[in-house]
Design an enzyme around this catalytic site. Structure first.
Site, mmCIF file in Angstrom:
data_model
loop_
_atom_site.group_PDB
_atom_site.id
_atom_site.type_symbol
_atom_site.label_atom_id
_atom_site.label_comp_id
_atom_site.label_asym_id
_atom_site.label_seq_id
_atom_site.Cartn_x
_atom_site.Cartn_y
_atom_site.Cartn_z
ATOM 1 N N CYS A 101 0.811 -1.227 0.000
ATOM 2 C CA CYS A 101 0.000 0.000 0.000
ATOM 3 C C CYS A 101 0.843 1.276 0.000
ATOM 4 O O CYS A 101 0.344 2.346 -0.344
ATOM 5 C CB CYS A 101 -0.949 -0.003 1.190
ATOM 6 S SG CYS A 101 -2.148 -1.341 1.091
ATOM 7 N N HIS B 174 -3.156 7.581 1.610
ATOM 8 C CA HIS B 174 -3.560 6.234 1.198
ATOM 9 C C HIS B 174 -4.896 5.942 1.874
ATOM 10 O O HIS B 174 -5.094 6.256 3.050
ATOM 11 C CB HIS B 174 -2.497 5.218 1.615
ATOM 12 C CG HIS B 174 -2.988 3.803 1.509
ATOM 13 N ND1 HIS B 174 -3.531 3.309 0.358
ATOM 14 C CD2 HIS B 174 -3.057 2.800 2.428
ATOM 15 C CE1 HIS B 174 -3.902 2.054 0.550
ATOM 16 N NE2 HIS B 174 -3.622 1.732 1.803
ATOM 17 N N ASN C 82 -9.936 0.125 -0.474
ATOM 18 C CA ASN C 82 -8.475 0.236 -0.413
ATOM 19 C C ASN C 82 -7.902 -0.347 -1.708
ATOM 20 O O ASN C 82 -7.929 -1.560 -1.911
ATOM 21 C CB ASN C 82 -7.982 -0.533 0.821
ATOM 22 C CG ASN C 82 -6.471 -0.508 0.970
ATOM 23 O OD1 ASN C 82 -5.750 -0.132 0.056
ATOM 24 N ND2 ASN C 82 -5.990 -0.926 2.128
#
Ligand code: UT7
Length: 325
Positions: free
Chosen positions: A115, A252, A282
């Site tokens: 991520c 993020h 996500n």
């Protein structure tokens, strides 16, 4: 003294068409829209169609970023693709994107920091540009996490989505002052002691399979809050800025509670957070460039704005960057 800075010339993003809502998931696993919204802020996510690969999404995002920058593909010298879901184990998906764009010079490679991938890729490209080794770069985050989810595991399958985003960078001489345009600083970190807190239980060298995402959610959450705040403070300190100087916070997108908590902790106005989590879930390395592109297209991020990005992910990896749009 003048300084070579990586200036963002343009951005673009792409989402697959298929929408998967929380209610769709509740029909498959023991979960509910109420639980997912309350604990994460996610309402729906996109899922790539059969045959729609990470490279497919990355190519579309890259084409849009080039059009936005007003540049031809052959003006790009470096491609760094952040992904944890490559088309194949090798060659790099970046080379598939390079070929599709018709670029036959320079270099293209994948970078893997889960991520945090986009922040790591941006830092990497920025250093090549600042060193004078390349003049232009395409930095892409593209993921098809839907392919590595255990669709029977409610603790992970409700969290992730597919998508891609890209930025075009160009090295430009700037006055070397705080109000320079471009990337002002990047800060990346990793700590492999936490390898097994967020991982995929397969791979070419371990099982010979692709594997599925496994996560100790509560522990990742706990570390995310601390690590994100630490690397934001690091970015502010490096550039002599205060939280109140930040025009847009483009984090993020993992969990709304983490983002709200981070904003509170460092004293950021919640209205200045660009949030796409509700619609994208996500998307790992793609989430920051997807959010950046949305806020640029709808007119929130304007030339001259100070933008803070940050991410935390498997490894653990985490990082931040301050840039003037
Ligand atoms: O992008 C990389 C970085 N990733 C992150 O930053 C993710 C960080 N972690 C998180 O966002 C959160 O930890 C989660 C959203 C993953 C989980 O939220 P939580 O508030 O930490 O929940 P929990 O894991 O503590 O679970 C609470 C309860 C458990 O039940 P019991 O043990 O209390 O009976 C879980 O089994 O919620 C249950 N649960 C669910 N219930 C309904 C877990 N997933 C679900 C679900 N639907 N999808």
């Amino acid at each position: 003294m003048t300084k070579l800075r990586s200036v963002v010339r343009g951005c673009g993003s792409f989402l697959p068409e298929t929408v998967l809502t929380n209610d769709d998931l509740a029909a498959k696993v023991d979960t509910s829209d109420a639980w997912i919204v309350e604990r994460t802020g996610i309402r729906e996510r996109r899922v790539a169609a059969e045959g729609e690969l990470t490279s497919t999404l990355g190519i579309r995002a890259a084409e849009k970023a080039l059009a936005h920058a007003g540049m031809r593909a052959d003006e790009i010298e470096l491609i760094v693709l952040a992904t944890s879901t490559p088309d194949n184990t090798f060659p790099s998906t970046a080379t598939a994107i390079q070929a599709a764009l018709g670029i036959t010079h320079g270099a293209a490679f994948d970078l893997q920091a889960v991520c945090s991938g986009f922040v790591f890729a941006l830092a990497t490209a920025d250093n090549f540009l600042k060193a004078g080794q390349y003049k232009t770069a395409l930095v892409i985050g593209a993921e098809t996490f839907s392919r590595i989810l255990d669709w029977e595991d409610r603790t992970t399958c409700v969290l992730f989505g597919d998508g891609a985003g890209a930025v075009v960078l160009e090295a430009r001489e700037q006055p070397g002052e705080a109000d320079d345009q471009g990337i002002l600083s990047t800060h990346i970190h990793s700590d492999g002691r936490f390898y097994d807190k967020l991982y995929v239980d397969g791979g070419p060298s371990s099982t010979g399979t692709v594997g599925c995402v496994r996560m100790s959610g509560r522990e990742v959450f706990r570390h995310a809050v601390v690590n994100i705040a630490q690397c934001i403070e690091e970015a502010l300190e490096a550039s002599g800025m205060k939280a109140s100087d930040i025009d847009w916070f483009v984090p993020h997108q993992a969990n709304k509670r983490i983002l709200d908590g981070t904003a509170r902790k460092i004293g950021l106005d919640p209205d200045r957070i660009v949030m796409t989590l509700d619609r994208h879930g996500n998307t790992s390395a793609a989430s920051i460039p997807l959010a950046l592109d949305e806020a640029v297209r709808d007119g929130r991020i304007q030339r001259g704005d100070l933008v803070l990005i940050e991410a935390m992910g498997g490894g653990f990896t985490w990082g931040s960057s301050l840039l003037r749009w």
